[in-house]
Design an enzyme around this catalytic site. Structure first.
Site, PDB file in Angstrom:
ATOM      1  CE  LYS A   1      49.190 -18.384 -41.227  1.00 30.28           C
ATOM      2  NZ  LYS A   1      48.051 -18.426 -42.159  1.00 30.28           N
TER       3      LYS A   1
ATOM      4  CG  ASP B   1      48.975 -14.787 -42.100  1.00 31.50           C
ATOM      5  OD1 ASP B   1      48.195 -15.585 -42.619  1.00 31.50           O
ATOM      6  OD2 ASP B   1      48.699 -14.175 -41.047  1.00 31.50           O
TER       7      ASP B   1
HETATM    8  N1  GLU Z   1      48.257 -16.565 -45.129  1.00 27.35           N
HETATM    9  C1  GLU Z   1      47.183 -16.916 -46.021  1.00 27.35           C
HETATM   10  C2  GLU Z   1      46.155 -17.770 -45.325  1.00 27.35           C
HETATM   11  O1  GLU Z   1      46.000 -17.729 -44.129  1.00 27.35           O
HETATM   12  C3  GLU Z   1      47.701 -17.513 -47.321  1.00 27.35           C
HETATM   13  C4  GLU Z   1      48.444 -18.786 -47.190  1.00 27.35           C
HETATM   14  C5  GLU Z   1      49.135 -19.220 -48.473  1.00 27.35           C
HETATM   15  O2  GLU Z   1      48.926 -18.600 -49.498  1.00 27.35           O
HETATM   16  O3  GLU Z   1      49.856 -20.207 -48.393  1.00 27.35           O
HETATM   17  O4  GLU Z   1      45.373 -18.448 -45.939  1.00 27.35           O
END
Ligand code: GLU
Length: 428
Positions: free
Chosen positions: A106, A146
């Site tokens: 993340k 996100d």
């Molecule tokens: N931010 C989204 C999540 O928390 C998507 C993450 C992604 O697609 O890599 O799952």
């Protein structure tokens, strides 16, 4: 977010609990309790008025035993290294539970994106890539959107990486705009995925979704498509959503007892998720301040905002009629609230299962980028549904077999898969 909630402590407490139940080897635990790598960096940005502002950025790579790290980048004024650690850890479990060959990561920047102009945003995201490009890539770590980041930002980041790497590399990032390397269905993917799991949960509980009502917290990307899916795919009614009002600096719940129209509400919502209250009122919606969404007399609650929203205080306001909680957000329920929900027998669809549709379609986006061949929206959503449905049933089966809470069962499925990959690679 409740002030006392540290998301990473929550993520570790959830993991420790299941590690105890599984009597997980202490050395394995030590690897999985913490991210393998963390990057903290500063991003100088030339602002429109000529001044220079320096932003704080993060990227956490929790575990890549099953494949490249994967996970979004969040732009939020309350971002901390611990929120990014928690979200990165949950991504490892999320990719494992839907059985896609990716690890967890993340990123974040401490910023309120609504305070930036378009040009400032572009320079900030390009600056983020300039700091991180040596440590991301289709075979290393693949960011995505996100909270607070958008497909357009992903497009700029892909462009910056491609320039620095000297080759067109669409697979470095997902959630890109359609036509710029993005996948059809990615916008809807997380919210629809939530609804695929709600559909399976109601089937398991032998409840007809057409008789069901839902209250949703949030009205961002996840909440919007969860609302549409609940109404259009399941035939249920959504009676409220909530949002953070940027001007008043409080949240509001926007309701309509006989069922709201998400398309109308989207048409009066700005790009940062604020709903136009005047227009909503004129159309017969009731506006209440605070956490009213959680007090609604509904069958399904879908928290789709931030961490720590269902906590030891708010959990007490949940009505007896509520049968299912579908966690569209990451980490919306604290471990203290989990104890109460479990006692009350409310069926929990835990976050990293419930909202895994987004990363599932991100994975499909990466696959399409690698092939340089793109699927129809129907094909993408069909494949997403298959993944979500089988993940749901793998977790449900574990929960029934081991007689454990759904969150614990999801951890059991994911931990086993990650541990197996670490064993096969000779890490443990
Ligand atoms: N931010 C989204 C999540 O928390 C998507 C993450 C992604 O697609 O890599 O799952």
């Amino acid at each position: 977010m409740a002030a006392s909630t540290n998301a990473f402590e929550m993520a570790q407490a959830q993991f420790d609990r299941v590690a105890d139940m599984l009597q997980l080897d202490p050395e394995v635990r030590e690897i999985l309790r913490w991210p393998l790598r963390e990057f903290h960096f500063r991003i100088p940005v030339r602002m429109d008025d000529g001044s220079m502002r320096v932003f704080e950025g993060f990227r956490v790579q929790h575990n890549d035993a099953r494949g490249p790290n994967k996970g979004g980048i969040r732009f939020h004024p309350a971002e901390t290294i611990d929120t990014v650690r928690a979200l990165g850890t949950w991504m490892t479990w999320k990719c494992a539970v839907v059985d896609i060959p990716l690890g967890g990561g993340k990123g974040g920047v401490i910023v309120d994106p609504a305070t930036l102009s378009t040009g400032e945003k572009e320079r900030l995201v390009r600056g983020w890539v300039q700091q991180m490009w040596r440590n991301i890539g289709p075979r290393q770590d693949v960011p995505a959107p996100d909270v607070g980041t958008t497909p357009q930002m992903m497009g700029w980041m892909m462009d910056e990486y491609s320039k620095l790497a000297g080759q067109f590399t669409p697979g470095v990032i997902t959630g890109k705009p359609v036509g710029g390397g993005g996948s059809l269905g990615r916008t809807e993917a997380t919210g629809y995925g939530v609804i695929y799991t709600v559909r399976e949960a109601l089937k398991h509980l032998k409840i007809d979704p057409k008789t069901c009502t839902a209250a949703i917290q949030g009205f961002g990307n996840v909440a919007q498509y969860a609302a549409i899916g609940f109404i259009e795919m399941l035939g249920g009614k959504v009676i409220c959503v909530s949002y953070w009002d940027r001007e008043d600096r409080i949240s509001y719940t926007v309701s309509k007892e006989d069922g709201l129209d998400p398309h109308f509400l989207m048409s009066i919502t700005d790009q940062y998720g604020s709903i136009d209250k005047t227009k909503a009122k004129a159309a017969g919606y009731v506006i209440e301040s605070g956490d009213a969404w959680i007090t609604k007399d509904v069958d399904v609650l879908i928290p789709s905002a931030l961490e720590g929203q269902v906590n030891s205080e708010t959990v007490l306001q949940i009505k007896p009629r509520v049968k299912v909680i579908a966690e569209g957000a990451n980490g919306p329920t604290t471990p203290e609230a989990d104890v109460i929900l479990k006692e009350r027998g409310i069926f929990m669809i835990p976050d990293f299962l419930c909202n895994a549709g987004g990363v599932t379609v991100s994975y499909f986006e990466g696959v399409q980028n690698d092939m340089n061949f793109y699927w129809s929206k129907e094909e993408v959503l069909q494949k997403e549904d298959e993944k979500m449905t089988s993940a749901f049933h793998a977790v449900l089966e574990m929960s029934v077999k081991e007689k454990v809470y759904m969150r614990d069962a999801a951890y059991m499925v994911s931990i086993a898969r990650v541990v197996k990959a670490m064993q096969l690679r000779g890490w443990i």
